[in-house]
Design a protein around this motif. Structure first.
Motif, short mmCIF file in Angstrom:
data_model
loop_
_atom_site.label_atom_id
_atom_site.label_comp_id
_atom_site.label_asym_id
_atom_site.label_seq_id
_atom_site.Cartn_x
_atom_site.Cartn_y
_atom_site.Cartn_z
N GLY A 23 56.37 35.14 20.58
CA GLY A 23 56.05 36.08 20.71
C GLY A 23 56.31 37.46 20.43
O GLY A 23 56.28 38.30 20.39
N VAL A 24 57.44 37.08 19.33
CA VAL A 24 58.34 38.18 18.55
C VAL A 24 57.95 38.30 17.54
O VAL A 24 57.34 37.29 17.02
CB VAL A 24 59.43 37.85 18.51
CG1 VAL A 24 60.47 38.80 17.36
CG2 VAL A 24 60.34 37.32 19.52
N GLY A 25 57.60 40.10 17.46
CA GLY A 25 56.73 40.36 16.18
C GLY A 25 55.41 40.79 15.97
O GLY A 25 54.92 40.47 16.77
N PRO A 30 50.60 35.48 19.61
CA PRO A 30 51.01 35.40 19.87
C PRO A 30 50.97 33.61 20.90
O PRO A 30 49.81 33.94 21.63
CB PRO A 30 51.79 36.54 20.64
CG PRO A 30 51.37 37.79 20.29
CD PRO A 30 50.42 37.03 19.65
N LEU A 31 52.41 33.15 21.79
CA LEU A 31 51.44 32.19 22.69
C LEU A 31 51.84 32.73 23.97
O LEU A 31 52.64 32.40 24.49
CB LEU A 31 52.26 30.72 22.17
CG LEU A 31 52.23 30.06 20.55
CD1 LEU A 31 53.03 28.58 20.68
CD2 LEU A 31 50.75 29.62 20.63
N VAL A 32 50.28 32.41 24.73
CA VAL A 32 50.55 33.24 26.10
C VAL A 32 49.39 33.53 26.37
O VAL A 32 48.42 32.51 26.23
CB VAL A 32 50.55 35.15 25.67
CG1 VAL A 32 52.33 35.05 25.34
CG2 VAL A 32 49.85 35.92 25.94
N ALA A 33 49.24 33.35 28.23
CA ALA A 33 48.20 33.14 28.70
C ALA A 33 46.82 33.71 28.63
O ALA A 33 47.15 35.04 27.84
CB ALA A 33 48.77 32.77 30.02
N ALA A 34 45.71 33.19 28.55
CA ALA A 34 44.27 34.04 28.01
C ALA A 34 44.06 35.69 28.24
O ALA A 34 44.37 36.26 27.78
CB ALA A 34 43.31 33.17 28.49
N GLU A 35 45.01 35.22 29.85
CA GLU A 35 45.31 36.73 30.90
C GLU A 35 45.44 37.47 30.53
O GLU A 35 45.50 38.73 30.66
CB GLU A 35 44.81 36.16 31.78
CG GLU A 35 45.88 35.57 32.31
CD GLU A 35 45.87 34.32 32.51
OE1 GLU A 35 46.43 33.27 33.61
OE2 GLU A 35 45.20 33.79 32.14
N ASP A 36 46.64 37.04 30.15
CA ASP A 36 47.71 37.96 29.80
C ASP A 36 47.52 38.52 28.44
O ASP A 36 49.41 38.68 27.54
CB ASP A 36 49.47 37.34 29.74
CG ASP A 36 49.46 36.91 31.35
OD1 ASP A 36 48.96 37.39 31.69
OD2 ASP A 36 50.53 36.08 31.29
N ARG A 241 54.34 45.42 25.81
CA ARG A 241 54.12 44.45 25.89
C ARG A 241 53.86 42.89 25.82
O ARG A 241 54.40 42.64 25.03
CB ARG A 241 52.30 44.67 25.17
CG ARG A 241 51.08 44.01 25.09
CD ARG A 241 50.61 44.98 24.30
NE ARG A 241 50.26 44.75 23.21
CZ ARG A 241 49.50 45.34 22.06
NH1 ARG A 241 48.67 46.00 23.11
NH2 ARG A 241 50.33 45.28 20.76
N SER A 242 53.36 42.42 26.52
CA SER A 242 54.12 40.70 26.95
C SER A 242 53.01 40.00 25.92
O SER A 242 51.52 40.73 25.40
CB SER A 242 54.01 40.06 28.03
OG SER A 242 54.13 38.65 27.90
N GLY A 243 54.00 39.45 24.84
CA GLY A 243 53.29 38.79 23.84
C GLY A 243 53.98 39.26 22.14
O GLY A 243 54.39 38.26 21.76
N ASP A 244 53.41 40.49 22.19
CA ASP A 244 54.12 40.91 20.65
C ASP A 244 55.05 42.08 20.55
O ASP A 244 55.93 42.66 20.31
CB ASP A 244 53.14 41.38 19.82
CG ASP A 244 52.14 42.33 20.19
OD1 ASP A 244 52.64 43.16 21.82
OD2 ASP A 244 51.39 43.44 20.12
N LEU A 245 55.45 42.84 21.93
CA LEU A 245 56.14 43.40 22.16
C LEU A 245 56.03 44.92 21.79
O LEU A 245 57.64 45.13 21.39
CB LEU A 245 57.92 43.42 22.35
CG LEU A 245 58.44 42.10 23.00
CD1 LEU A 245 57.97 40.26 22.99
CD2 LEU A 245 59.56 42.19 22.93
N THR A 272 49.17 42.24 29.71
CA THR A 272 50.95 42.07 30.82
C THR A 272 51.48 43.28 29.92
O THR A 272 52.08 42.95 28.55
CB THR A 272 50.56 40.95 30.61
OG1 THR A 272 49.94 39.87 31.87
CG2 THR A 272 52.14 40.46 31.98
N TYR A 273 51.89 43.49 30.83
CA TYR A 273 53.45 45.09 30.32
C TYR A 273 53.98 44.65 31.09
O TYR A 273 54.89 44.57 32.59
CB TYR A 273 52.82 46.25 30.15
CG TYR A 273 51.81 46.60 29.04
CD1 TYR A 273 52.00 46.98 27.95
CD2 TYR A 273 50.49 46.31 29.76
CE1 TYR A 273 51.19 46.99 26.90
CE2 TYR A 273 49.29 46.46 28.29
CZ TYR A 273 50.02 46.96 27.19
OH TYR A 273 48.83 46.89 26.50
#
Length: 331
Positions: A23-25, A30-36, A241-245, A272-273
């Motif tokens: 999930g960088v960039g 990003p490969l994160v959980a759906a709720e995140d 922010r989690s996923g794409d920062l 998710t932050y």
């Protein structure tokens, strides 16, 4: 099969892989959980028309977050060498170039510095707020030792001195070679412990609306009322922010010298932050980190939504000469 991923010197060629897997960039999903996962294509709640309205809403949300672009506003962040090795003190050199390719050599000072440089791992378990030195030709340099391998994001937060220039936060990918062991994002909790200090988080981080975050610092059960100013404030905060920062500009409020430090912030989207609070006491800078979940705006989270929480893994990265706190710059 060994679960460790061996990242070697050719990691620069794998930067795109890091971006996809961790999930960088901005250009990848990003490969994160759906709720995140941050709301995509206007996914901020019901009632929006499909198509243009949602796209405009998402564009506005992304504009509110920084660090998603390597180039913006006519300026580009250029890392001289986008690969370093884990567990070894390394020098990072970079420049900021204008749209004609010239290195920028004049900046406005904010919070005592011309430029704030922040590193964060893609799993948000490693974090450094560094203070690079600028050479006369516009080349910035700083040293750092990162204990964990993997994909990282480098953020440069600055305001050029050129007339009419606005504050920018640019981001670039950095690969740290070594044996990589992915770590799960710590669960939300309302308190965090760091170096013998307890920090309690209260308030709301809301999607598309400003909210106040109050952090209360204590030690041995007693409130800390003699915090020291660090970069001109009693506390600094960065939210990623989690996923794409995506990097949030967090605005510190007046007050101090403790035990409460408050900030006003707006989340650009649900998701998710990770929050990093930097504070100074007895001559040393400490960092407390929290995980916060922000619901979609259509979800009535109220003043007590889930997400007022810290993490259980604050001990990563003891002070080794670099600051590991957030720069909650008021722009």
């Amino acid at each position: 099969m060994n679960n460790a991923l061996r990242i070697t010197a050719f990691a620069a060629a794998l930067a795109a892989t890091f971006g996809t897997a961790y999930g960088v960039g901005r250009s990848v999903d990003p490969l994160v959980a759906a709720e995140d996962r941050p709301a995509q294509h206007g996914g901020h709640g019901g009632g929006e028309e499909a198509g243009g309205g949602k796209e405009k809403q998402q564009a506005a949300a992304d504009h509110a977050a920084g660090g998603l672009e390597i180039s913006d506003g006519g300026y580009t962040l250029a890392l001289e060498k986008p690969v370093i090795r884990a567990g070894t003190r390394s020098e990072i050199r970079f420049t900021v170039k204008d749209d004609s390719g010239r290195k920028v050599t004049a900046y406005r000072r904010e919070h005592g510095k011309e430029l704030h440089f922040i590193l964060a791992s893609s799993d948000l378990t490693q974090y450094r707020h560094l203070h690079p030195v600028r050479a006369a030709d516009g080349t910035w340099s700083t040293s750092v030792e990162l204990p964990e391998a993997g994909g990282y994001r480098a953020f440069a937060d600055f305001t050029p001195a050129a007339a009419g220039a606005e504050n920018l936060t640019l981001g670039a990918d950095l690969a740290v070679s070594g044996s990589y062991h992915p770590a799960a994002l710590p669960a939300p909790r309302a308190t965090a412990e760091t170096d013998g200090y307890d920090v309690a988080l209260d308030g709301d981080l809301r999607a598309g609306r400003s909210g106040e975050l109050k952090l209360t610092i204590s030690r041995n059960g007693r409130p800390v009322t003699d915090l020291q100013r660090y970069l001109g404030a009693y506390g600094h905060l960065v939210a990623l922010r989690s996923g794409d920062l995506a990097y949030l500009h967090v605005h510190p409020n007046e007050g101090g010298p403790g035990p409460d430090v408050s900030f006003t912030a707006t989340a650009p989207s649900a998701g998710t932050y990770r929050l990093f609070l930097d504070f100074q006491h007895e001559g040393k800078v400490r960092t407390a980190a929290f995980t916060v979940r922000v619901p979609a705006s259509a979800e009535k989270g109220g003043d007590h939504q889930e997400g007022k929480g810290g993490n259980e893994g604050e001990g990563k990265g003891e002070d080794k000469g670099e600051d590991k706190g957030g720069a909650g710059h008021a722009h």
